[in-house]
Write an enzyme that holds these catalytic residues in place. Sequence first.
Site, PDB file in Angstrom:
ATOM      1  N   ASP A  48      67.527  25.707  28.898  1.00 48.45           N
ATOM      2  CA  ASP A  48      68.203  25.529  30.182  1.00 48.45           C
ATOM      3  C   ASP A  48      68.059  26.768  31.059  1.00 48.45           C
ATOM      4  O   ASP A  48      67.967  27.889  30.556  1.00 48.45           O
ATOM      5  CB  ASP A  48      69.703  25.306  29.971  1.00 48.45           C
ATOM      6  CG  ASP A  48      70.005  24.083  29.113  1.00 48.45           C
ATOM      7  OD1 ASP A  48      69.184  23.146  29.108  1.00 48.45           O
ATOM      8  OD2 ASP A  48      71.071  24.071  28.467  1.00 48.45           O
TER       9      ASP A  48
ATOM     10  N   ASP B 140      64.162  22.328  30.031  1.00 46.74           N
ATOM     11  CA  ASP B 140      65.330  21.531  29.636  1.00 46.74           C
ATOM     12  C   ASP B 140      66.215  21.337  30.870  1.00 46.74           C
ATOM     13  O   ASP B 140      65.719  20.988  31.935  1.00 46.74           O
ATOM     14  CB  ASP B 140      66.033  22.216  28.457  1.00 46.74           C
ATOM     15  CG  ASP B 140      66.929  21.248  27.683  1.00 46.74           C
ATOM     16  OD1 ASP B 140      67.232  20.164  28.200  1.00 46.74           O
ATOM     17  OD2 ASP B 140      67.345  21.582  26.571  1.00 46.74           O
TER      18      ASP B 140
ATOM     19  N   ARG C 107      70.233  13.212  35.968  1.00 50.87           N
ATOM     20  CA  ARG C 107      71.368  14.116  35.707  1.00 50.87           C
ATOM     21  C   ARG C 107      71.779  14.935  36.929  1.00 50.87           C
ATOM     22  O   ARG C 107      71.706  16.162  36.925  1.00 50.87           O
ATOM     23  CB  ARG C 107      71.079  15.054  34.530  1.00 50.87           C
ATOM     24  CG  ARG C 107      70.574  14.342  33.289  1.00 50.87           C
ATOM     25  CD  ARG C 107      70.422  15.290  32.112  1.00 50.87           C
ATOM     26  NE  ARG C 107      69.834  14.591  30.966  1.00 50.87           N
ATOM     27  CZ  ARG C 107      69.521  15.174  29.810  1.00 50.87           C
ATOM     28  NH1 ARG C 107      69.762  16.450  29.641  1.00 50.87           N
ATOM     29  NH2 ARG C 107      68.994  14.465  28.827  1.00 50.87           N
TER      30      ARG C 107
ATOM     31  N   ASP D 256      73.490  23.345  32.398  1.00 48.73           N
ATOM     32  CA  ASP D 256      74.191  22.459  31.478  1.00 48.73           C
ATOM     33  C   ASP D 256      75.535  23.066  31.081  1.00 48.73           C
ATOM     34  O   ASP D 256      75.629  24.251  30.756  1.00 48.73           O
ATOM     35  CB  ASP D 256      73.338  22.183  30.238  1.00 48.73           C
ATOM     36  CG  ASP D 256      72.189  21.200  30.538  1.00 48.73           C
ATOM     37  OD1 ASP D 256      71.993  20.854  31.726  1.00 48.73           O
ATOM     38  OD2 ASP D 256      71.505  20.783  29.589  1.00 48.73           O
TER      39      ASP D 256
END
Length: 344
Positions: free
Chosen positions: A129, A160, A217, A164
């Site tokens: 991330d 990724d 997302r 997050d």
Amino acid sequence: MRFSVAFLGALAVSSNAVSLPKYGGGANRYALIGYGKDNPIGATTGGKGGESVTASTAEDLLAAVQGNEPRQIYVKGSISLPSRLAPGSNKSILGVGSNAEILENGISVVNQTNVIIRNIAIRFILDNDGITIQNTTRVWVDHCEFESEFSQDVGPDTYDGQLDLVVASDWITVSWNYFHDHWKSSLVGNSDVLRDVDFGHLHVSYHHNYWRNEGTRGPAGRFGHQHIFNNFYQDFHYQAIHSRSDNQVLVEANVFRGDTREALSTYGLVIPEDSPNTSPEGDFEIDGFANLGAKNDWGPASINITQVGDFTSVPYEYNLTPLRQVQRVVKAGAGVGKIKVHAL
Ligand SMILES: *[C@@H]1O[C@H](CO)[C@@H](O)[C@H](O)[C@H]1NC(C)=O
Ligand SMILES: *[C@@H]1O[C@H](CO)[C@@H](O)[C@H](O)[C@H]1NC(C)=O
Ligand SMILES: *[C@@H]1O[C@H](CO)[C@@H](O)[C@H](O)[C@H]1NC(C)=O
Ligand SMILES: *[C@@H]1O[C@H](CO)[C@@H](O)[C@H](O)[C@H]1NC(C)=O
């Protein structure tokens, strides 16, 4: 008006810090609002009151974020990190000017509290991330830029997530960031088996973010509550807001444009485009909930609300940007170089 010497001293100190731009919307247009500010455990203040240091090398930056004592770290220029940056509690990490940038390894904030990250670009972080916030409370990610590549050749797994928020993290504001050219943008809650750990946490305010040329997302949430308002989405190709596994979202005054198939869904299926390499049929989870507040402009995108929840208001004050101004205001204000962070 007369100023006391003490007040002039305070002005001199604050010229090193973040000052607010003077166009439209009032002087505190970019102040912290939302769950990162108003929550049961206290406003996010980062390194406020602590020492100020400048970091222009990886070595200095990795050292500066250590420990839990309050510290404001001014990041200068482009820094390639040999390992992930792991800030302790009570830190502000502030990019200077308009060209502070982190490459090669991103940032992991794990088991901490009270961290601010502003005005830094995080680019091309392979296999991981851009920023991971894990088991951490009181966070403000503001005016950052997140960039990699979005294409069928590159696929969803070369990089990724961009940002997050996982493992019972809580009381977070994600504001005025520019997320672009990336497949899986921002995941809230990283597994449906973490129900007992995550449930009751993951309160996040996402506002005035600019998402462009992304896959999925934007954000996708499990088990928590996200207030998603005044964001501008351009070409968010597959699915932007996804609320699943009993997650709740309050969605208002967002604008969607361009090639965006689905703006909002509470249908539990994790769509095949999210993880085509590992789950070509998609993954089934139970549905989430969505409430709609002030009117959104879905543009060409569809929405699929299978369950309306009870998340109809938030316990803080905020001013909505009128819907017709959202595109202009967000494009003008999001990303790095829009707040003034001066060198020490
Ligand atoms: C953060 O700073 C505050 C104020 O100095 C201090 O009370 C607290 O213990 C610090 N947090 C941690 C986790 O050390
Ligand atoms: C975070 O806390 C967990 C649980 O106590 C622990 O296993 C882990 O090593 C911690 N991670 C860091 C980076 O401190
Ligand atoms: C979260 O962090 C706290 C403090 O470091 C630790 O005690 C706890 O075990 C961690 N929880 C998880 C789920 O990692
Ligand atoms: C919308 O949700 C329903 C379940 O209520 C599902 O059957 C349908 O396939 C969903 N639509 C899309 C486009 O995903």
